[in-house]
Motif scaffolding. Structure first.
Motif, PDB file in Angstrom:
ATOM      1  N   SER A  74       0.836  -1.207   0.000  1.00 16.02           N
ATOM      2  CA  SER A  74       0.000   0.000   0.000  1.00 16.02           C
ATOM      3  C   SER A  74       0.866   1.250   0.000  1.00 16.02           C
ATOM      4  CB  SER A  74      -0.931  -0.014   1.213  1.00 16.02           C
ATOM      5  OG  SER A  74      -1.696   1.165   1.269  1.00 16.02           O
ATOM      6  N   TRP A  75       1.895   1.280   0.838  1.00 15.86           N
ATOM      7  CA  TRP A  75       2.834   2.404   0.865  1.00 15.86           C
ATOM      8  C   TRP A  75       3.513   2.557  -0.497  1.00 15.86           C
ATOM      9  CZ3 TRP A  75       8.183   1.140   0.559  1.00 15.86           C
ATOM     10  CH2 TRP A  75       9.041   2.241   0.587  1.00 15.86           C
ATOM     11  N   GLU A 105       2.380   1.659  -3.425  1.00 14.63           N
ATOM     12  CA  GLU A 105       1.404   2.142  -4.405  1.00 14.63           C
ATOM     13  C   GLU A 105       1.038   3.613  -4.175  1.00 14.63           C
ATOM     14  OE1 GLU A 105      -1.715  -0.718  -3.895  1.00 14.63           O
ATOM     15  OE2 GLU A 105      -0.589  -2.284  -4.957  1.00 14.63           O
ATOM     16  N   LYS A 106       0.797   3.986  -2.918  1.00 16.04           N
ATOM     17  CA  LYS A 106       0.355   5.348  -2.615  1.00 16.04           C
ATOM     18  C   LYS A 106       1.486   6.375  -2.681  1.00 16.04           C
ATOM     19  CE  LYS A 106      -3.257   3.906   0.599  1.00 16.04           C
ATOM     20  NZ  LYS A 106      -3.623   3.901   2.036  1.00 16.04           N
ATOM     21  N   ALA A 107       2.607   6.050  -2.075  1.00 13.99           N
ATOM     22  CA  ALA A 107       3.692   7.032  -1.959  1.00 13.99           C
ATOM     23  C   ALA A 107       4.721   6.894  -3.070  1.00 13.99           C
ATOM     24  CB  ALA A 107       4.363   6.912  -0.592  1.00 13.99           C
ATOM     25  N   GLY A 154       2.480   6.409  -6.390  1.00 13.73           N
ATOM     26  CA  GLY A 154       1.444   7.446  -6.458  1.00 13.73           C
ATOM     27  C   GLY A 154       1.988   8.860  -6.513  1.00 13.73           C
ATOM     28  N   TRP A 180       0.530  14.089   3.678  1.00 13.98           N
ATOM     29  CA  TRP A 180       1.108  12.749   3.811  1.00 13.98           C
ATOM     30  C   TRP A 180       0.207  11.861   4.658  1.00 13.98           C
ATOM     31  CZ3 TRP A 180       4.970   9.869   1.749  1.00 13.98           C
ATOM     32  CH2 TRP A 180       5.315   8.698   2.415  1.00 13.98           C
ATOM     33  N   LEU A 197      -2.879  10.930   2.764  1.00  8.72           N
ATOM     34  CA  LEU A 197      -2.556   9.953   1.720  1.00  8.72           C
ATOM     35  C   LEU A 197      -2.410   8.550   2.312  1.00  8.72           C
ATOM     36  CD1 LEU A 197      -1.660   9.420  -1.288  1.00  8.72           C
ATOM     37  CD2 LEU A 197       0.674   9.778  -0.471  1.00  8.72           C
ATOM     38  N   MET A 198      -1.693   8.445   3.407  1.00 10.04           N
ATOM     39  CA  MET A 198      -1.455   7.139   4.010  1.00 10.04           C
ATOM     40  C   MET A 198      -2.720   6.554   4.660  1.00 10.04           C
ATOM     41  SD  MET A 198       1.627   6.153   3.394  1.00 10.04           S
ATOM     42  CE  MET A 198       1.416   6.844   1.781  1.00 10.04           C
ATOM     43  N   GLU A 248      -5.761   6.871   3.376  1.00 10.74           N
ATOM     44  CA  GLU A 248      -6.737   6.504   2.340  1.00 10.74           C
ATOM     45  C   GLU A 248      -6.791   4.988   2.171  1.00 10.74           C
ATOM     46  OE1 GLU A 248      -5.510   8.517  -1.229  1.00 10.74           O
ATOM     47  OE2 GLU A 248      -6.127  10.477  -0.469  1.00 10.74           O
ATOM     48  N   GLN A 249      -7.982   4.496   1.916  1.00  5.85           N
ATOM     49  CA  GLN A 249      -8.171   3.051   1.702  1.00  5.85           C
ATOM     50  C   GLN A 249      -7.979   2.687   0.279  1.00  5.85           C
ATOM     51  OE1 GLN A 249      -8.377   0.815   4.037  1.00  5.85           O
ATOM     52  NE2 GLN A 249      -8.337   2.391   5.596  1.00  5.85           N
TER      53      GLN A 249
END
Length: 185
Positions: free
Chosen positions: A17-18, A20-22, A25, A178, A181-182, A184-185
């Protein structure tokens, strides 16, 4: 005492997830998306509770990556939630990781990059937002193929500007951004 498999799945899910998001993303690493999409990232959770046990796992994973086709596994994230939680200890271990590469004759073939929940660049304050470019949910050693890094740098002519671009991105995002963002599902 070993960690249940479900915990490993949760640790991998948080790390993915990190990523993909950070990392992807926010485009902190323009090279990450391709290997992620092609499912060429190996996620390994180590149950090591000592630096010595982690070194053994690291060496096993370095050898596995070296022996595996890049089309199957291009890079490995070695996540180690039970050891080196203190960033200074973790940072010192990076010298051990580099020595392992030398001992295994893998210098020039593989390299180790670093991510940690308390990551702090030299000359920064602990809560400076630029440190978040390397802040992962768990201490993580990123095993990379030199050849892949070289290809990626050739494909991205401004590779030397990535760090400065990342700082600008995170400063614009800020701590609140930040956190949002972290979350978010």
């Amino acid at each position: 005492m070993s960690t249940p498999v479900a915990d490993h799945a949760a640790i991998i899910a948080a790390t993915a997830s990190w990523l993909e998001k950070a990392v992807i993303g926010l485009n902190l690493c323009p090279f990450a998306k391709a290997v992620h999409v092609k499912k060429q990232i190996r996620y390994v959770v180590s149950d090591a509770s000592t630096p010595e046990a982690l070194l053994s796992t690291l060496m096993d994973e370095l050898q596995r990556l070296s022996d595996t086709s890049p089309e199957a596994v291009d890079t490995t994230l070695l996540i180690h939630p039970h050891v080196l939680a203190d960033f200074e200890d973790y940072n010192e271990f990076l010298d051990v990781a580099d020595a392992a590469l030398e001992d295994m004759d893998l210098v020039g073939e593989l390299q180790v990059a670093s991510f940690h929940p308390q990551y702090q660049f030299a000359e920064t304050h602990v809560n400076d937002i630029e440190n978040y470019t390397n802040r992962s949910p768990y201490p993580t050693l990123h095993l990379l193929r030199e050849e892949s890094v070289e290809r990626a740098v050739e494909a991205f002519p401004e590779a030397g500007d990535i760090f400065e671009k990342n700082i600008a991105t995170l400063r614009k995002l800020g701590h609140d951004g930040w956190d949002k963002l972290m979350a978010e599902q």
